[in-house]
Design a protein around this motif. Structure first.
Motif, PDB file in Angstrom:
ATOM      1  N   LYS A  14       0.815  -1.218   0.000  1.00 32.76           N
ATOM      2  CA  LYS A  14       0.000   0.000   0.000  1.00 32.76           C
ATOM      3  C   LYS A  14       0.849   1.268   0.000  1.00 32.76           C
ATOM      4  O   LYS A  14       0.494   2.282   0.582  1.00 32.76           O
ATOM      5  CB  LYS A  14      -0.971   0.018   1.188  1.00 32.76           C
ATOM      6  CG  LYS A  14      -1.861  -1.206   1.282  1.00 32.76           C
ATOM      7  CD  LYS A  14      -2.969  -1.122   0.270  1.00 32.76           C
ATOM      8  CE  LYS A  14      -3.958  -2.245   0.466  1.00 32.76           C
ATOM      9  NZ  LYS A  14      -3.938  -3.229  -0.586  1.00 32.76           N
ATOM     10  N   ARG A  15       1.978   1.209  -0.683  1.00 38.53           N
ATOM     11  CA  ARG A  15       2.851   2.386  -0.735  1.00 38.53           C
ATOM     12  C   ARG A  15       2.191   3.537  -1.477  1.00 38.53           C
ATOM     13  O   ARG A  15       2.474   4.695  -1.210  1.00 38.53           O
ATOM     14  CB  ARG A  15       4.189   2.006  -1.350  1.00 38.53           C
ATOM     15  CG  ARG A  15       4.967   1.057  -0.435  1.00 38.53           C
ATOM     16  CD  ARG A  15       6.314   0.688  -0.998  1.00 38.53           C
ATOM     17  NE  ARG A  15       6.274   0.097  -2.327  1.00 38.53           N
ATOM     18  CZ  ARG A  15       6.092  -1.204  -2.570  1.00 38.53           C
ATOM     19  NH1 ARG A  15       5.915  -2.036  -1.571  1.00 38.53           N
ATOM     20  NH2 ARG A  15       6.083  -1.663  -3.802  1.00 38.53           N
ATOM     21  N   ALA A  16       1.281   3.223  -2.403  1.00 36.38           N
ATOM     22  CA  ALA A  16       0.564   4.273  -3.135  1.00 36.38           C
ATOM     23  C   ALA A  16      -0.324   5.085  -2.195  1.00 36.38           C
ATOM     24  O   ALA A  16      -0.699   6.213  -2.504  1.00 36.38           O
ATOM     25  CB  ALA A  16      -0.276   3.661  -4.253  1.00 36.38           C
ATOM     26  N   PHE A  17      -0.653   4.519  -1.042  1.00 34.41           N
ATOM     27  CA  PHE A  17      -1.447   5.224  -0.039  1.00 34.41           C
ATOM     28  C   PHE A  17      -0.563   6.080   0.865  1.00 34.41           C
ATOM     29  O   PHE A  17      -1.031   6.668   1.824  1.00 34.41           O
ATOM     30  CB  PHE A  17      -2.226   4.223   0.839  1.00 34.41           C
ATOM     31  CG  PHE A  17      -3.343   3.539   0.126  1.00 34.41           C
ATOM     32  CD1 PHE A  17      -4.621   4.085   0.129  1.00 34.41           C
ATOM     33  CD2 PHE A  17      -3.143   2.348  -0.536  1.00 34.41           C
ATOM     34  CE1 PHE A  17      -5.658   3.451  -0.520  1.00 34.41           C
ATOM     35  CE2 PHE A  17      -4.174   1.705  -1.192  1.00 34.41           C
ATOM     36  CZ  PHE A  17      -5.435   2.260  -1.186  1.00 34.41           C
ATOM     37  N   GLY A  18       0.741   6.100   0.589  1.00 28.79           N
ATOM     38  CA  GLY A  18       1.668   6.871   1.407  1.00 28.79           C
ATOM     39  C   GLY A  18       2.223   6.087   2.576  1.00 28.79           C
ATOM     40  O   GLY A  18       2.834   6.655   3.478  1.00 28.79           O
ATOM     41  N   LEU A  19       2.038   4.782   2.564  1.00 28.85           N
ATOM     42  CA  LEU A  19       2.523   3.950   3.667  1.00 28.85           C
ATOM     43  C   LEU A  19       3.929   3.436   3.369  1.00 28.85           C
ATOM     44  O   LEU A  19       4.407   3.506   2.249  1.00 28.85           O
ATOM     45  CB  LEU A  19       1.574   2.769   3.881  1.00 28.85           C
ATOM     46  CG  LEU A  19       0.126   3.130   4.187  1.00 28.85           C
ATOM     47  CD1 LEU A  19      -0.722   1.873   4.294  1.00 28.85           C
ATOM     48  CD2 LEU A  19       0.028   3.948   5.455  1.00 28.85           C
ATOM     49  N   GLY A  20       4.567   2.909   4.379  1.00 24.92           N
ATOM     50  CA  GLY A  20       5.853   2.254   4.200  1.00 24.92           C
ATOM     51  C   GLY A  20       7.071   3.103   4.480  1.00 24.92           C
ATOM     52  O   GLY A  20       8.193   2.633   4.362  1.00 24.92           O
ATOM     53  N   ARG A  21       6.882   4.351   4.864  1.00 24.86           N
ATOM     54  CA  ARG A  21       8.037   5.191   5.173  1.00 24.86           C
ATOM     55  C   ARG A  21       8.536   4.861   6.582  1.00 24.86           C
ATOM     56  O   ARG A  21       7.740   4.694   7.501  1.00 24.86           O
ATOM     57  CB  ARG A  21       7.668   6.661   5.065  1.00 24.86           C
ATOM     58  CG  ARG A  21       7.393   7.102   3.639  1.00 24.86           C
ATOM     59  CD  ARG A  21       7.145   8.589   3.549  1.00 24.86           C
ATOM     60  NE  ARG A  21       6.043   9.003   4.395  1.00 24.86           N
ATOM     61  CZ  ARG A  21       4.801   9.192   3.980  1.00 24.86           C
ATOM     62  NH1 ARG A  21       4.495   9.002   2.721  1.00 24.86           N
ATOM     63  NH2 ARG A  21       3.866   9.576   4.800  1.00 24.86           N
TER      64      ARG A  21
END
Length: 146
Positions: free
Chosen positions: A84-91
């Protein structure tokens, strides 16, 4: 529970649920009445990660320097973890607390030095980064901007 251990004990406060609308891949439009629910770990959750590198090479490329480049990419936001990196997650923010070098001779003699931290750690890591940068700068296969 997550793949990485949470500092402290894992509990329900370490997990949040989010929803998003489903998208039809063909038409790239929202699908009516379809919602996606997914789990996320809230910002500020601390995880502990311990890396062991077996027999790292210094030549032709400093392998510890390569590992640090990957960790730096995560810390600077150039790379992310999970889905779900497109949702701004994973940082993530990466904090290196200490490092330990163990040679075969030390291991056999039972004389393993303690971990280094602080300024000594900063100097150790800077040395690996510098060696990697120097090696890549000298490489024939790396193109240099004009």
């Amino acid at each position: 529970t997550p793949d990485l251990p949470v500092e402290g004990k894992w509990n329900s406060r370490h997990l949040q649920y989010r929803e998003a609308g489903a998208i039809d891949r063909e038409s790239e439009t929202a699908v009516d009445a379809h919602r996606l629910e997914f789990e996320v770990v809230p910002p500020g959750t601390n995880f502990r990660l311990e890396l062991a590198v077996d027999n790292p090479a210094d030549a032709p490329v400093d392998e510890i320097g390569l590992l640090l480049s990957g960790l730096d990419a995560l810390d600077l936001g150039w790379a992310t973890l999970g889905g779900k990196r497109a949702f701004g997650l994973g940082r993530v923010a990466v904090r290196l607390n200490d490092a330990r070098t163990v040679t075969a001779d030390q291991l056999l003699a039972g004389q393993i030095a303690g971990p280094v931290g602080g300024r000594e750690l900063d100097e150790l890591l800077a040395g690996h980064r510098t060696r990697l940068t120097k090696t890549l700068g000298e490489a024939e296969h790396v193109s240099h901007p004009a």
